[in-house]
Write a protein that holds these residues in place. Structure first.
Motif, PDB file in Angstrom:
ATOM      1  N   THR A   1       0.815  -1.209   0.000  1.00 57.62           N
ATOM      2  CA  THR A   1       0.000   0.000   0.000  1.00 57.62           C
ATOM      3  C   THR A   1       0.855   1.268   0.000  1.00 57.62           C
ATOM      4  OG1 THR A   1      -1.850  -1.099   1.088  1.00 57.62           O
ATOM      5  CG2 THR A   1      -1.725   1.296   1.309  1.00 57.62           C
ATOM      6  N   GLN A   2       1.874   1.315   0.854  1.00 60.16           N
ATOM      7  CA  GLN A   2       2.706   2.517   0.929  1.00 60.16           C
ATOM      8  C   GLN A   2       3.394   2.796  -0.396  1.00 60.16           C
ATOM      9  OE1 GLN A   2       5.244   1.870   4.350  1.00 60.16           O
ATOM     10  NE2 GLN A   2       3.767   2.835   5.724  1.00 60.16           N
ATOM     11  N   GLU A   3       3.830   1.739  -1.073  1.00 62.65           N
ATOM     12  CA  GLU A   3       4.478   1.926  -2.371  1.00 62.65           C
ATOM     13  C   GLU A   3       3.473   2.433  -3.403  1.00 62.65           C
ATOM     14  OE1 GLU A   3       7.050   1.962  -5.651  1.00 62.65           O
ATOM     15  OE2 GLU A   3       7.364   2.118  -3.494  1.00 62.65           O
ATOM     16  N   ARG A   4       2.250   1.934  -3.360  1.00 63.37           N
ATOM     17  CA  ARG A   4       1.215   2.410  -4.289  1.00 63.37           C
ATOM     18  C   ARG A   4       0.924   3.896  -4.054  1.00 63.37           C
ATOM     19  NH1 ARG A   4      -0.503  -1.970  -7.968  1.00 63.37           N
ATOM     20  NH2 ARG A   4       0.395  -3.779  -6.934  1.00 63.37           N
ATOM     21  N   HIS A   5       0.808   4.283  -2.801  1.00 64.36           N
ATOM     22  CA  HIS A   5       0.586   5.695  -2.496  1.00 64.36           C
ATOM     23  C   HIS A   5       1.802   6.540  -2.894  1.00 64.36           C
ATOM     24  CE1 HIS A   5      -2.724   4.625   0.603  1.00 64.36           C
ATOM     25  NE2 HIS A   5      -3.284   5.167  -0.471  1.00 64.36           N
ATOM     26  N   ARG A   6       3.002   6.002  -2.686  1.00 60.26           N
ATOM     27  CA  ARG A   6       4.206   6.743  -3.072  1.00 60.26           C
ATOM     28  C   ARG A   6       4.235   6.987  -4.570  1.00 60.26           C
ATOM     29  NH1 ARG A   6       8.529   6.566  -5.569  1.00 60.26           N
ATOM     30  NH2 ARG A   6       8.156   4.429  -6.261  1.00 60.26           N
ATOM     31  N   ARG A   7       3.881   5.964  -5.355  1.00 64.10           N
ATOM     32  CA  ARG A   7       3.872   6.136  -6.801  1.00 64.10           C
ATOM     33  C   ARG A   7       2.810   7.146  -7.236  1.00 64.10           C
ATOM     34  NH1 ARG A   7       4.792   0.147  -7.417  1.00 64.10           N
ATOM     35  NH2 ARG A   7       2.617  -0.095  -8.029  1.00 64.10           N
ATOM     36  N   LEU A   8       1.659   7.135  -6.569  1.00 62.23           N
ATOM     37  CA  LEU A   8       0.645   8.144  -6.871  1.00 62.23           C
ATOM     38  C   LEU A   8       1.161   9.548  -6.588  1.00 62.23           C
ATOM     39  CD1 LEU A   8      -2.790   6.788  -5.556  1.00 62.23           C
ATOM     40  CD2 LEU A   8      -2.189   7.328  -7.916  1.00 62.23           C
ATOM     41  N   GLU A   9       1.835   9.703  -5.447  1.00 65.24           N
ATOM     42  CA  GLU A   9       2.368  11.021  -5.110  1.00 65.24           C
ATOM     43  C   GLU A   9       3.411  11.456  -6.139  1.00 65.24           C
ATOM     44  OE1 GLU A   9       4.473  13.471  -1.457  1.00 65.24           O
ATOM     45  OE2 GLU A   9       4.605  11.289  -1.498  1.00 65.24           O
TER      46      GLU A   9
END
Length: 529
Positions: free
Chosen positions: A321-329
């Motif tokens: 999840t954190q990586e998915r949010h990081r890529r979105l950011e």
């Protein structure tokens, strides 16, 4: 101030909507009741059905096993669009030109109905009309836009136009399609108002009231513990149907999708809905598709929120999840230089049907008076409102031209490729029965974390709480027997087959499973490892 480095660690793991709206509270069901229609689920679909049926003269009872709007409706990004996520040229291929026209007509009607209800009932829900823009992902051919433009016109949306660029002066995304007269709103403010109107009109809403069993027949019944609701008809509006073991679930698949809400200076981005095409060559929701909108901050603050979603994957089949949010950011900062800190991060689950259209109508293999709505296909706010219109018509005996398109019994032969792909993916998840666990012993599980442990022939879902105590449940999803996976960020147990989700203690929070994970016998001292 423009920040050059990601600051996700400061964000709240909460939808913007729950942080900026207060919902009315209701009590649990404590006695047997009767109604013309019982609705199971108090999200956008359930409350829309309840409101429109009440307006048609029907008495309604609405049940939810949590507070109202506490399921997938609370984690939407609340786009109100008639621009189909799966593209009009795909709708035309799968459903023909008439079906494509019905899709456009029904989603347009849903936006109009939300606007009309919010005005009639004086619901202050930030409803706004605005344009929507579809732009190309990097490397995608312009021909995609040309195909979609022609198909949208054939579907009756003749005011859609191709433009040379987006209305941005800070980033050139290339050519795009403009879909006029779309909409957006604050979903929880809208449903808060809708619930109050239903209550004032005599509708009964019961929360913390879990529907244990649903049965159709001459009189339909819904069992809630020791209490019974009796009705002429039942609508199951639980995102993923809890009353259907197989029929619907072979034709749709669950996908997790991720969202960030970042501060930007007010007025720095033109208000509109924005979507990119995603890599068309990657057919399916795994493509890094993005969707964007704005939401004003409460009061007279000098900022607003840029809401960006995407980075989808099959539910229960990734734990990053954190990586998915990081890529979105990272994706967002590369296009929106005015972006400040990310204040909110959240995730939701999308039920993606094999042919891009929701299932709304009489439930397959059930009595004629049991109805279902599921398969939001990334357009839950409009699909939920379509359900209110269509199911009201079916229940009161009015003809509706959309009924065939949304019929849950439909067989879309041209979607067989997608059906086969999802079936193979689902079947592969059963190999978890013969693999090892996530850990070899409970000592490897950190505080406030969970893991699946193999114990002989069984697999056990173990959560260690913040005090170090172990909480054990069976790791077998009680829908169709898949092994659940731990979701580190959400603190949930997720089923990789059909999308059932359970909280850290094994309590069911999302169907199609309708019971908690089963308890297990305490391990002996020897089996603790």
């Amino acid at each position: 101030m423009i920040r050059s480095q990601p600051v996700l660690e400061t964000a709240r793991n909460e939808p913007l909507w729950t942080a900026t709206a207060k919902l009315p509270k209701f009590t649990r069901l404590t006695k047997n009741v009767q109604a013309d229609v019982c609705i199971v689920g108090a999200g956008i679909a359930g409350l829309s059905c309840g409101y429109l049926l009440m307006k048609a003269g029907k008495s309604v009872v609405i049940l939810d096993d949590g507070p109202i709007a506490s399921g997938m409706t609370s984690v939407t990004t609340a786009h109100l669009a008639n621009a189909i996520d799966d593209r009009f040229y795909e709708m035309e291929r799968l459903h023909g030109e008439f079906g494509s026209r019905m899709a456009a007509e029904s989603h347009t009607a849903a936006i109009n109905r939300i606007e009309a209800i919010s005005k009639l009932e004086e619901i202050d829900c930030d409803f706004t009309r605005l344009d929507g823009y579809l732009f190309l992902s990097p490397g995608e051919p312009e021909e995609i836009l040309d195909r979609e433009l022609a198909a949208a016109h054939r579907a009756g949306l003749t005011d859609v136009e191709k433009m040379s660029r987006m209305p941005w002066d800070f980033y050139d995304a290339g050519p795009c399609l403009r879909f006029p007269n779309q909409g957006q709103f604050h979903p929880l403010k809208y449903l808060s108002g809708l619930a109050k109107v239903i209550k004032r009109g005599g509708g009964r809403i019961y929360t913390e009231s879990h529907a244990d069993r649903i049965e159709g027949g001459a009189k339909a019944t819904v069992q809630v513990g020791e209490r019974t609701v009796t009705a002429d008809a039942v609508i199951v509006a639980t995102n993923s149907p809890i009353n259907d073991l197989v029929a619907i679930h072979t034709k749709q698949a669950p996908y997790m999708t991720y969202v960030i809400g970042a501060r930007i200076p007010r007025g720095s981005v033109p208000p509109a809905l924005y979507w990119d095409t995603g890599p068309e060559s990657t057919q399916g929701r795994e493509a890094p598709y993005h969707y964007i909108r704005l939401q004003r901050a409460p009061g007279r603050r000098a900022h607003e929120y840029l809401i960006v979603g995407g980075e989808d994957h099959k539910s229960g089949q990734a734990d990053d999840t954190q990586e998915r949010h990081r890529r979105l950011e990272e994706w967002t900062r590369n296009r929106f230089p005015m972006m400040e800190e990310v204040e909110f991060v959240w995730a939701g689950q999308v039920m993606e049907t094999i042919d891009g259209v929701a299932f709304i109508g009489r439930n397959p293999l059930d009595a004629d008076n049991v109805y279902v709505v599921t398969g939001d296909s990334g357009m839950g706010m409009t699909h939920g409102t379509i359900a209110g219109i269509l199911l009201t018509d079916l229940i009161v005996g009015r003809d509706n031209p959309w009924a065939k398109l949304y019929d849950p019994t439909r067989k879309t032969v041209r979607a067989f490729g997608t059906f086969a792909k999802e079936a193979i993916n689902m079947a592969a998840q059963y190999t978890d029965w013969v693999t090892g666990g996530d850990v070899s012993g409970v000592e490897e599980i950190g505080l406030d974390q969970g893991a699946v442990l193999r114990r002989g022939l069984r697999k056990v879902a173990i959560y260690r709480d913040e005090q170090g105590a172990m909480h054990e449940r069976s790791a077998v999803c009680n829908h169709l027997g898949c092994i659940v996976h731990w979701n580190t960020a959400e603190k949930t147990w997720d089923c990789p087959c059909h999308g059932s989700r359970f909280d850290k203690h094994g309590k069911v929070i999302n169907g199609p499973a309708n019971d908690d994970l089963a308890p297990v016998e305490p391990p002996s001292a020897e089996s603790n490892g």
